[in-house]
Design a protein around this motif. Sequence first.
Motif, PDB file in Angstrom:
ATOM      1  N   THR A 330      55.746  13.206   3.594  1.00 58.79           N
ATOM      2  CA  THR A 330      57.174  13.405   3.353  1.00 58.79           C
ATOM      3  C   THR A 330      57.359  14.766   2.692  1.00 58.79           C
ATOM      4  OG1 THR A 330      57.671  11.048   3.124  1.00 58.79           O
ATOM      5  CG2 THR A 330      59.198  12.585   2.093  1.00 58.79           C
ATOM      6  N   MET A 331      58.257  15.574   3.254  1.00 56.29           N
ATOM      7  CA  MET A 331      58.479  16.935   2.780  1.00 56.29           C
ATOM      8  C   MET A 331      59.913  17.068   2.296  1.00 56.29           C
ATOM      9  SD  MET A 331      58.041  20.499   4.919  1.00 56.29           S
ATOM     10  CE  MET A 331      56.287  20.219   5.153  1.00 56.29           C
ATOM     11  N   LEU A 332      60.086  17.749   1.176  1.00 57.48           N
ATOM     12  CA  LEU A 332      61.407  17.926   0.578  1.00 57.48           C
ATOM     13  C   LEU A 332      61.583  19.390   0.194  1.00 57.48           C
ATOM     14  CD1 LEU A 332      63.677  15.883  -0.100  1.00 57.48           C
ATOM     15  CD2 LEU A 332      62.783  15.805  -2.431  1.00 57.48           C
ATOM     16  N   SER A 333      62.690  19.973   0.620  1.00 52.47           N
ATOM     17  CA  SER A 333      62.982  21.363   0.282  1.00 52.47           C
ATOM     18  C   SER A 333      64.298  21.420  -0.492  1.00 52.47           C
ATOM     19  CB  SER A 333      63.075  22.216   1.545  1.00 52.47           C
ATOM     20  OG  SER A 333      63.027  23.591   1.239  1.00 52.47           O
ATOM     21  N   TYR A 334      64.399  22.353  -1.445  1.00 47.03           N
ATOM     22  CA  TYR A 334      65.536  22.347  -2.362  1.00 47.03           C
ATOM     23  C   TYR A 334      65.859  23.759  -2.830  1.00 47.03           C
ATOM     24  CZ  TYR A 334      61.560  22.760  -5.503  1.00 47.03           C
ATOM     25  OH  TYR A 334      60.401  23.183  -6.098  1.00 47.03           O
ATOM     26  N   GLU A 335      67.067  23.914  -3.386  1.00 44.83           N
ATOM     27  CA  GLU A 335      67.442  25.162  -4.045  1.00 44.83           C
ATOM     28  C   GLU A 335      67.017  25.078  -5.503  1.00 44.83           C
ATOM     29  OE1 GLU A 335      71.608  25.711  -3.585  1.00 44.83           O
ATOM     30  OE2 GLU A 335      71.446  26.485  -1.531  1.00 44.83           O
ATOM     31  N   LYS A 336      66.298  26.064  -5.971  1.00 43.02           N
ATOM     32  CA  LYS A 336      65.739  26.002  -7.321  1.00 43.02           C
ATOM     33  C   LYS A 336      66.820  25.993  -8.402  1.00 43.02           C
ATOM     34  CE  LYS A 336      62.270  28.168 -10.292  1.00 43.02           C
ATOM     35  NZ  LYS A 336      61.270  29.268 -10.409  1.00 43.02           N
ATOM     36  N   ASP A 337      67.848  26.818  -8.225  1.00 38.34           N
ATOM     37  CA  ASP A 337      68.862  26.939  -9.270  1.00 38.34           C
ATOM     38  C   ASP A 337      69.738  25.693  -9.382  1.00 38.34           C
ATOM     39  OD1 ASP A 337      67.911  29.448  -9.867  1.00 38.34           O
ATOM     40  OD2 ASP A 337      69.383  30.489  -8.616  1.00 38.34           O
ATOM     41  N   THR A 338      70.211  25.199  -8.231  1.00 39.99           N
ATOM     42  CA  THR A 338      71.126  24.056  -8.241  1.00 39.99           C
ATOM     43  C   THR A 338      70.404  22.727  -8.097  1.00 39.99           C
ATOM     44  OG1 THR A 338      71.443  24.110  -5.841  1.00 39.99           O
ATOM     45  CG2 THR A 338      72.902  25.504  -7.179  1.00 39.99           C
ATOM     46  N   GLN A 339      69.138  22.775  -7.662  1.00 43.47           N
ATOM     47  CA  GLN A 339      68.342  21.588  -7.382  1.00 43.47           C
ATOM     48  C   GLN A 339      68.922  20.754  -6.230  1.00 43.47           C
ATOM     49  OE1 GLN A 339      67.387  19.315 -10.885  1.00 43.47           O
ATOM     50  NE2 GLN A 339      66.735  21.119 -12.052  1.00 43.47           N
ATOM     51  N   ALA A 340      69.782  21.375  -5.425  1.00 40.31           N
ATOM     52  CA  ALA A 340      70.362  20.694  -4.271  1.00 40.31           C
ATOM     53  C   ALA A 340      69.322  20.547  -3.166  1.00 40.31           C
ATOM     54  CB  ALA A 340      71.560  21.471  -3.741  1.00 40.31           C
ATOM     55  N   ILE A 341      69.330  19.414  -2.482  1.00 38.67           N
ATOM     56  CA  ILE A 341      68.428  19.181  -1.352  1.00 38.67           C
ATOM     57  C   ILE A 341      68.916  19.993  -0.162  1.00 38.67           C
ATOM     58  CG2 ILE A 341      67.385  17.452   0.148  1.00 38.67           C
ATOM     59  CD1 ILE A 341      66.771  17.117  -2.842  1.00 38.67           C
ATOM     60  N   ILE A 342      68.027  20.761   0.469  1.00 36.73           N
ATOM     61  CA  ILE A 342      68.416  21.547   1.650  1.00 36.73           C
ATOM     62  C   ILE A 342      67.652  21.137   2.901  1.00 36.73           C
ATOM     63  CG2 ILE A 342      69.114  23.519   0.253  1.00 36.73           C
ATOM     64  CD1 ILE A 342      66.501  24.900   1.135  1.00 36.73           C
ATOM     65  N   GLY A 343      66.569  20.372   2.736  1.00 34.65           N
ATOM     66  CA  GLY A 343      65.813  19.952   3.909  1.00 34.65           C
ATOM     67  C   GLY A 343      64.923  18.763   3.615  1.00 34.65           C
ATOM     68  N   VAL A 344      64.812  17.871   4.586  1.00 37.83           N
ATOM     69  CA  VAL A 344      63.918  16.718   4.476  1.00 37.83           C
ATOM     70  C   VAL A 344      63.134  16.606   5.779  1.00 37.83           C
ATOM     71  CG1 VAL A 344      63.730  14.223   4.148  1.00 37.83           C
ATOM     72  CG2 VAL A 344      65.535  15.501   2.974  1.00 37.83           C
ATOM     73  N   LEU A 360      71.934  11.733   5.057  1.00 39.11           N
ATOM     74  CA  LEU A 360      72.979  11.353   4.100  1.00 39.11           C
ATOM     75  C   LEU A 360      72.881  12.165   2.813  1.00 39.11           C
ATOM     76  CD1 LEU A 360      75.337   9.466   3.512  1.00 39.11           C
ATOM     77  CD2 LEU A 360      73.695   7.812   2.588  1.00 39.11           C
ATOM     78  N   ALA A 361      71.664  12.426   2.365  1.00 36.59           N
ATOM     79  CA  ALA A 361      71.476  13.223   1.149  1.00 36.59           C
ATOM     80  C   ALA A 361      72.084  14.611   1.308  1.00 36.59           C
ATOM     81  CB  ALA A 361      69.991  13.323   0.814  1.00 36.59           C
ATOM     82  N   LEU A 362      71.850  15.242   2.454  1.00 36.67           N
ATOM     83  CA  LEU A 362      72.410  16.569   2.685  1.00 36.67           C
ATOM     84  C   LEU A 362      73.926  16.516   2.849  1.00 36.67           C
ATOM     85  CD1 LEU A 362      69.368  17.233   3.089  1.00 36.67           C
ATOM     86  CD2 LEU A 362      70.071  18.810   4.899  1.00 36.67           C
ATOM     87  N   GLU A 363      74.412  15.524   3.570  1.00 40.88           N
ATOM     88  CA  GLU A 363      75.854  15.390   3.771  1.00 40.88           C
ATOM     89  C   GLU A 363      76.582  15.182   2.446  1.00 40.88           C
ATOM     90  OE1 GLU A 363      77.892  15.729   6.171  1.00 40.88           O
ATOM     91  OE2 GLU A 363      76.710  15.706   8.015  1.00 40.88           O
ATOM     92  N   MET A 364      75.975  14.436   1.534  1.00 45.89           N
ATOM     93  CA  MET A 364      76.617  14.113   0.261  1.00 45.89           C
ATOM     94  C   MET A 364      76.323  15.130  -0.838  1.00 45.89           C
ATOM     95  SD  MET A 364      78.283  11.437   1.067  1.00 45.89           S
ATOM     96  CE  MET A 364      78.851  10.882  -0.536  1.00 45.89           C
ATOM     97  N   GLY A 365      75.523  16.143  -0.521  1.00 44.17           N
ATOM     98  CA  GLY A 365      75.200  17.162  -1.516  1.00 44.17           C
ATOM     99  C   GLY A 365      74.311  16.648  -2.629  1.00 44.17           C
TER     100      GLY A 365
END
Length: 397
Positions: A330-344, A360-365
Amino acid sequence: MVVGQFSQDVDIFVIGGGPAGYTAAFRAAELGKTVAIVDPNIMLGGECLHSACIPSKSALHHVDAEKAVATLSKGLEQRCRALDIERLHGLAHFENKKTAQITGEVVSVVKFRKAIIASGSQKRSHDDFAEAIQVEDVYGANVENKTILVVGNTPSAVESATFLSKNNNVSVWGDGEILPSFERQLVKLVQRSLSICKEKPESSSYDQVVLATHRPPQTNSLQLANANIDCTDGFITTNDTCVTSNPKIYAVGECAGCHHSAAVAIAQGRVAAEAAWGLDAHLDAIFIPQVAWTNPEIAQVGEFDPSNTVSIKWGNSGLAVSLGQQNGVTMLSYEKDTQAIIGVGIVGAGATEMISEGVLALEMGATLYDLATTIRPHPTRSEMICEAARTALAKIN
C-alpha cells in the motif's frame, strides 16, 4: 417513405446500448423525458457486459460468465420496460441535426430534440499481426498448452496475460511501457509475474497472437458531418458537460475518447442526460481510479511525489499473511506542509475494491491524520492505509 419504414418523435435519442448509453437512457427517462435507445445487439450491455468487463472478470474468478451475463442483461431489459424506454435494434446514422435513420429489420426514422451518442468502439487491427484475435475472445475459448503473445500495454493486455498464463506460455509486448499511466513502483510488482518482450517479436514464433491495444472509436458509420459534429482522430470532441460541437447532441464513453474506464463512461452518461434535460451537470473527473485485475491486482488514484511517499508491505497485515497474500503493498503520497493526501496506490488481492477508500479520501480532502485515526475492522488489508498514514506522520515529525 419506403415500404417498411416508420417515423417516431422522442425527447432523447440514445445511440448505443453499452454502460454509457443505457445509463444515459435510464437517467433521461427518470427525469420524465421520452427516450429511445438503439443498439445493433438484441440485448443491452455493449462490449462491457457481453465481451469484455464481465466475461473477463468471471473467467478470472472462475464464475459462470454466461449465467452472469444473462442475469445482468435481463435486469437491464426489465429496467428499460419499467422506465418505458423505446428499444430499437439496428445501426443508426444522422440524416441531419434533428433526425437519424436506423437500419435493421425495418428502416425507421427518429426525430429527436436531443441526442446522446454512446456508440462505443470497434475491433482493433495491427499491420504486423494481421492474424491476431481480439483479447475479448480469449475468455470464452479453451486455450491450453499454447505459446501466446499478447500485444498491448493496456490493462486489458495485462489482465489477459494473467488469465492465459495459468495454462499457457505467455509473453507480452507493448509499444512503450506496460501500464504507462500507473505509478512505476506499483507496476514493477505486477511485472514480476509477466514475461515482457523488449523488442517487437515475430508473430510466427507463437501459436496465437492476441490484440489488446486501445480500441478505435465506432464513429465512421454515424455520418456525423450531417449533424455538424466535430471529431479529432475519429473521437467525438466534447466538453465537461459531454456536449459536442452541436449543442443539441452529446457524446459519452469510448466514442468520445474514454479509454478503459467504464466507470467514467457511466458518469458521462449520467451527466449527458442531466445536461440534455437542462440541469447544470458537469463531469467531475479530477480523481479517477485506475485499476487492473492482474495477479496481483493493481489500483491507484491521484498523483505521487517521490519525496513524500511511503510504502507499506503487507507482511505487516495479519489477514494478508493468514491468506498467503503478503506480497501486497500500500502506497500513500501526501503534501508535506498541509499533510493532505494526494495519491493512493495498492498492489495485492482486493486492490481494485480497496482503492475506493483512496478515491473518497482525495475527494473529501482527507489528511494523514484523518486516515491514521480512522478505525478499521481487524484483521483486514485495509488497515495498511492506516499504517501508511501513521508512518508518514512519523516521518514528518
